[in-house]
Design a protein around this motif. Structure first.
Motif, short mmCIF file in Angstrom:
data_model
loop_
_atom_site.label_atom_id
_atom_site.label_comp_id
_atom_site.label_asym_id
_atom_site.label_seq_id
_atom_site.Cartn_x
_atom_site.Cartn_y
_atom_site.Cartn_z
N ASP A 162 -18.77 -41.33 -11.01
CA ASP A 162 -19.70 -41.68 -10.12
C ASP A 162 -19.68 -40.51 -9.02
N ALA A 163 -20.59 -40.58 -7.86
CA ALA A 163 -20.71 -39.64 -7.09
C ALA A 163 -19.31 -39.27 -6.18
N ALA A 164 -18.81 -40.58 -5.77
CA ALA A 164 -17.60 -40.42 -5.07
C ALA A 164 -16.62 -39.89 -5.83
N SER A 165 -16.36 -39.94 -7.15
CA SER A 165 -15.33 -39.21 -7.79
C SER A 165 -15.69 -37.75 -7.78
N VAL A 166 -17.01 -37.33 -8.02
CA VAL A 166 -17.43 -36.00 -7.95
C VAL A 166 -16.87 -35.34 -6.77
N SER A 199 -26.63 -35.76 -17.87
CA SER A 199 -25.30 -36.12 -17.42
C SER A 199 -25.35 -36.95 -16.14
N PHE A 200 -25.15 -36.26 -14.93
CA PHE A 200 -25.10 -36.86 -13.80
C PHE A 200 -26.47 -36.96 -13.37
N SER A 204 -25.36 -37.30 -7.75
CA SER A 204 -24.08 -36.77 -7.83
C SER A 204 -23.93 -35.60 -7.94
N LEU A 205 -24.98 -34.71 -8.39
CA LEU A 205 -25.20 -33.18 -8.22
C LEU A 205 -25.28 -32.85 -7.00
N ARG A 206 -26.07 -33.40 -6.07
CA ARG A 206 -26.26 -33.15 -4.84
C ARG A 206 -24.89 -33.26 -3.90
N VAL A 207 -24.09 -34.22 -4.24
CA VAL A 207 -22.85 -34.32 -3.56
C VAL A 207 -22.08 -33.37 -3.98
N ALA A 208 -21.88 -32.79 -5.24
CA ALA A 208 -21.49 -31.43 -5.86
C ALA A 208 -21.68 -30.19 -5.01
N VAL A 209 -23.08 -30.16 -4.79
CA VAL A 209 -23.65 -28.98 -4.02
C VAL A 209 -23.24 -28.87 -2.58
N ALA A 232 -30.97 -30.78 -11.73
CA ALA A 232 -30.06 -29.61 -10.95
C ALA A 232 -31.00 -28.83 -9.86
N VAL A 233 -31.73 -28.40 -10.16
CA VAL A 233 -32.65 -27.77 -9.24
C VAL A 233 -33.23 -28.75 -7.86
N ALA A 234 -33.42 -29.95 -8.27
CA ALA A 234 -33.81 -30.59 -7.20
C ALA A 234 -32.55 -31.36 -6.49
N ALA A 235 -31.40 -31.05 -6.86
CA ALA A 235 -30.19 -31.51 -6.08
C ALA A 235 -29.71 -30.31 -5.26
#
Length: 406
Positions: A162-166, A199-200, A204-209, A232-235
């Motif tokens: 999940d996003a927290a794990s990311v 995948s995500f 979750s991708l926004r959290v990574a960014v 990905a681009v949206a994130a």
């Protein structure tokens, strides 16, 4: 290989400081403590330069910046071995393999490589070893790629449900010393994680960014489908690995002009890794097996999709995916020729492997060009690659940090 020296004077019959330089002519380079200290155009060595330090006369060769391979996997073998074989290697075996691969890359003129995913304990040790060995390419590492549970490359240790794990993994890898962060936004070659499946979610991708940016780390995101690139681009992702348009039909019908427009509009950079298909098809049939039939379908479409992306104005950096499937660690010159053959000018392809790749890795002020203050990475070829990219196969000298290895 020459012994360690604090100063070196190099004569270049023709100096190309970067791919966009229009005039190349004779010049002298003074290298001090691994960096370019001074550049003096002309045939006459500056009289005030020290006359006791070592010198290297490269005659009429064209001297240009060392190349950057933005996507490799140093702890993989590049011989077609599957994930089961790879997973069975010990950390020590992976480290020795990684050092050998970094050595192969440097001898091919690739002075910097970016490892886009491996077991953290192995890739961090490879980086340390390569840094201490002047005959190895400079190595940047991402630790394990962050992926979904049982997602692509999950065995490397980066599963995040999940996003927290990311967020936790991005933070952990950055604090452990990762040079950049890698996230899998789609499946790939791992069984059970097909490339056309995202995948995500965007969250979750926004959290990574955001987490990577807060920690000062570039973020690379693996995308093999139009949907994963759109998400990905949206994130807020700005650097995408592979940039393919895979579908379950594998019929080449996945190209999405709207996604290409979006990538160009946002300035998102693609690292296309065209070498993978090329080297699968170049492998002996008895070795490549079923993969050959798959890539006979895929590879022509990948080249055509790349052409469409270039025509749409999408920015590119070079990367081979060396170590994956049958891709060797000296593949970058061939990658650049494929990029040029599929729509880029030679000058653009060379920029993708020097100044543009350096900028994407957050190192545009250190590598990718020949200028005072930059790391003294250079190669010498018998012709100007802007005119003839095959010149990259005929190198007379290679140096990383001013240490000449061939």
């Amino acid at each position: 290989m020459n012994r360690l020296r604090n100063e070196l004077v190099v004569y270049a019959g023709r100096l190309r400081v970067d791919p966009w330089a229009r005039d190349i002519g004779p010049a002298w380079l003074l290298i001090r403590d691994g960096r370019f200290a001074e550049i003096a155009p002309g045939r006459t060595r500056p009289g005030e330069w020290p006359d006791t330090c070592a010198s290297l006369d490269l005659g009429r060769a064209v001297v240009l910046p060392g190349l950057v391979d933005s996507h490799v996997h140093l702890t993989e073998s590049g011989d077609g071995a599957g994930e089961d074989v790879s997973a069975a290697r010990t950390v020590s075996e992976r480290v020795e393999l990684g050092v050998r691969n970094a050595r192969t890359a440097l001898r091919a003129g690739i002075t910097t490589v970016a490892d886009c995913g491996g077991p953290p304990e192995a890739v961090f040790e490879v980086r340390a070893r390569a840094s201490a060995l002047p005959d190895c390419a400079r190595t940047l590492v991402a630790a394990a790629p962050i992926t979904t549970v049982r997602g692509h490359s999950w065995r490397l240790g980066g599963e995040a449900p999940d996003a927290a794990s990311v967020r936790e993994l991005v933070t952990r890898f950055a604090l452990a010393g990762a040079d950049f962060i890698k996230v899998m936004a789609s499946g790939g070659g791992t069984p059970g994680a097909p490339p056309w499946e995202p995948s995500f979610p965007e969250e979750s991708l926004r959290v990574a960014v955001e987490t990577a940016a807060s920690l000062g780390r570039p973020l690379k995101v693996h995308c093999l489908s139009a949907g994963s690139m759109r998400t990905a681009v949206a994130a807020g992702v700005t650097l995408i690995e592979h940039g393919k348009f895979r579908t379950a039909a594998e019929d080449g019908g996945g190209f999405d002009a709207a996604v290409a427009y979006l990538l160009a509009k946002t300035g998102t950079v693609i690292c296309p890794t065209l070498s993978v298909g090329h080297h699968v098809l170049a492998a002996p049939p008895e070795v490549s097996g079923d993969a050959a039939a798959l890539w006979r379908r895929r590879h022509p479409y990948d080249l055509e999709d790349f052409r469409h992306l270039v025509e749409s104005g999408v920015r590119m950096v070079s990367g081979t995916d060396a170590g994956w499937r049958f891709t060797p660690f000296d593949a970058l010159p061939g990658e650049l020729r494929m990029m040029a053959g599929a729509g880029m000018a030679n000058r653009e392809a060379l920029a993708a492997a020097t100044i543009d790749a350096a900028a994407a890795l957050g190192m545009g002020d250190r590598i990718g060009r020949i200028a005072p203050g930059y790391q003294a990475d250079f190669i010498a070829a018998d012709a100007d690659p802007v005119d003839d990219l095959t010149a990259l196969d005929r190198l007379h000298a290679v140096a990383r940090d001013g240490q000449v290895v061939r």
